[in-house]
Write a protein that holds these residues in place. Sequence first.
Motif, mmCIF file in Angstrom:
data_model
loop_
_atom_site.group_PDB
_atom_site.id
_atom_site.type_symbol
_atom_site.label_atom_id
_atom_site.label_comp_id
_atom_site.label_asym_id
_atom_site.label_seq_id
_atom_site.Cartn_x
_atom_site.Cartn_y
_atom_site.Cartn_z
ATOM 1 N N LYS A 18 23.229 4.375 -24.330
ATOM 2 C CA LYS A 18 24.383 5.158 -23.909
ATOM 3 C C LYS A 18 25.622 4.592 -24.579
ATOM 4 N N GLU A 19 26.573 5.444 -24.796
ATOM 5 C CA GLU A 19 27.817 4.981 -25.398
ATOM 6 C C GLU A 19 28.448 3.893 -24.530
ATOM 7 N N GLY A 20 28.956 2.859 -25.189
ATOM 8 C CA GLY A 20 29.605 1.764 -24.481
ATOM 9 C C GLY A 20 28.682 0.615 -24.125
ATOM 10 N N GLN A 21 27.396 0.782 -24.374
ATOM 11 C CA GLN A 21 26.431 -0.281 -24.075
ATOM 12 C C GLN A 21 26.123 -1.109 -25.312
ATOM 13 N N ASN A 22 25.888 -2.389 -25.072
ATOM 14 C CA ASN A 22 25.339 -3.232 -26.121
ATOM 15 C C ASN A 22 23.811 -3.179 -26.044
ATOM 16 N N VAL A 23 23.159 -3.223 -27.200
ATOM 17 C CA VAL A 23 21.702 -3.294 -27.213
ATOM 18 C C VAL A 23 21.267 -4.334 -28.243
ATOM 19 N N THR A 24 20.109 -4.949 -27.977
ATOM 20 C CA THR A 24 19.600 -5.980 -28.882
ATOM 21 C C THR A 24 18.258 -5.559 -29.452
ATOM 22 N N LEU A 25 18.160 -5.623 -30.772
ATOM 23 C CA LEU A 25 16.925 -5.315 -31.478
ATOM 24 C C LEU A 25 16.242 -6.636 -31.835
ATOM 25 N N SER A 26 14.941 -6.673 -31.587
ATOM 26 C CA SER A 26 14.193 -7.902 -31.814
ATOM 27 C C SER A 26 13.545 -7.894 -33.200
ATOM 28 N N CYS A 27 13.516 -9.069 -33.831
ATOM 29 C CA CYS A 27 12.804 -9.270 -35.092
ATOM 30 C C CYS A 27 12.160 -10.644 -35.056
ATOM 31 N N GLU A 28 10.849 -10.676 -35.216
ATOM 32 C CA GLU A 28 10.100 -11.929 -35.204
ATOM 33 C C GLU A 28 9.191 -11.972 -36.430
ATOM 34 N N GLN A 29 9.093 -13.163 -37.054
ATOM 35 C CA GLN A 29 8.184 -13.314 -38.190
ATOM 36 C C GLN A 29 7.373 -14.598 -38.050
ATOM 37 N N ASN A 30 6.126 -14.522 -38.463
ATOM 38 C CA ASN A 30 5.253 -15.698 -38.432
ATOM 39 C C ASN A 30 4.809 -16.077 -39.833
ATOM 40 N N LEU A 31 5.675 -15.791 -40.800
ATOM 41 C CA LEU A 31 5.389 -16.068 -42.202
ATOM 42 C C LEU A 31 5.959 -17.417 -42.651
ATOM 43 N N ASN A 32 6.627 -18.097 -41.734
ATOM 44 C CA ASN A 32 7.284 -19.374 -42.041
ATOM 45 C C ASN A 32 8.364 -19.206 -43.105
ATOM 46 N N HIS A 33 8.997 -18.038 -43.106
ATOM 47 C CA HIS A 33 10.061 -17.776 -44.066
ATOM 48 C C HIS A 33 11.385 -18.342 -43.582
ATOM 49 N N ASP A 34 12.167 -18.860 -44.530
ATOM 50 C CA ASP A 34 13.470 -19.415 -44.172
ATOM 51 C C ASP A 34 14.528 -18.328 -43.987
ATOM 52 N N ALA A 35 14.514 -17.326 -44.857
ATOM 53 C CA ALA A 35 15.589 -16.334 -44.880
ATOM 54 C C ALA A 35 15.170 -15.043 -44.182
ATOM 55 N N MET A 36 16.124 -14.484 -43.430
ATOM 56 C CA MET A 36 15.879 -13.220 -42.735
ATOM 57 C C MET A 36 17.093 -12.319 -42.905
#
Lengths: 115, 115
Positions: free
Chosen positions: A14-32
């Motif tokens: 809804k307008e005015g709300q904050n939302v958080t998108l998740s991102c997870e990696q198991n590649l042992n990468h340093d950069a995202m």
Amino acid sequence: DGGITQSPKYLFRKEGQNVTLSCEQNLNHDAMYWYRQDPGQGLRLIYYSQIVNDFQKGDIAEGYSVSREKKESFPLTVTSAQKNPTAFYLCASTPGGGQGTNEQFFGPGTRLTVL
Amino acid sequence: AQTVTQSQPEMSVQEAETVTLSCTYDTSESDYYLFWYKQPPSRQMILVIRQEAYKQQNATENRFSVNFQKAAKSFSLKISDSQLGDAAMYFCAYRGLQGAQKLVFGQGTRLTINP
């Protein structure tokens, strides 16, 4: 299997709300990385992180925030200050430091819709 | 700043025929990487092929090959023996060797395969 996961696949806000998108990696990468994709357009960089506890603004960072407390995780918060947040969001990672094939690996994406 | 331009918003080809997608870029760097990514209807970004600028030989991956013209800053993708599964958005991307390994994307070309 190694890879990048993003959740949720679809998100409604809804307008005015904050939302958080998740991102997870198991590649042992340093950069995202976080990219935004609008219909008929290429990907634009929002934020990126080359190492834990450090991140930099990309080309369209206004209205977004990130954190990088763990190597595996790089969540993106879309704040109420983002005026047009409806878009497809893609997370990516790469080994970093000139390692590997220099390819960025992408997650499946999250479709965010503002109601 | 680097830019990537794909001048063909849409292309179509008959199944089993050959098609070439165009990409030009602008940079002042001498060493860099170029990529072609495929985005099918699932929206998962898939790496098709990569080219290191210091290599004169054009990269090839099965039915996919590139024509890399460094002086002209051109990087086209040729798809031979087109298959129905090749239908997708194709994005050209540039990555410099300095800094954070950010990808700069073109606007994309939507490829349709006609049976």
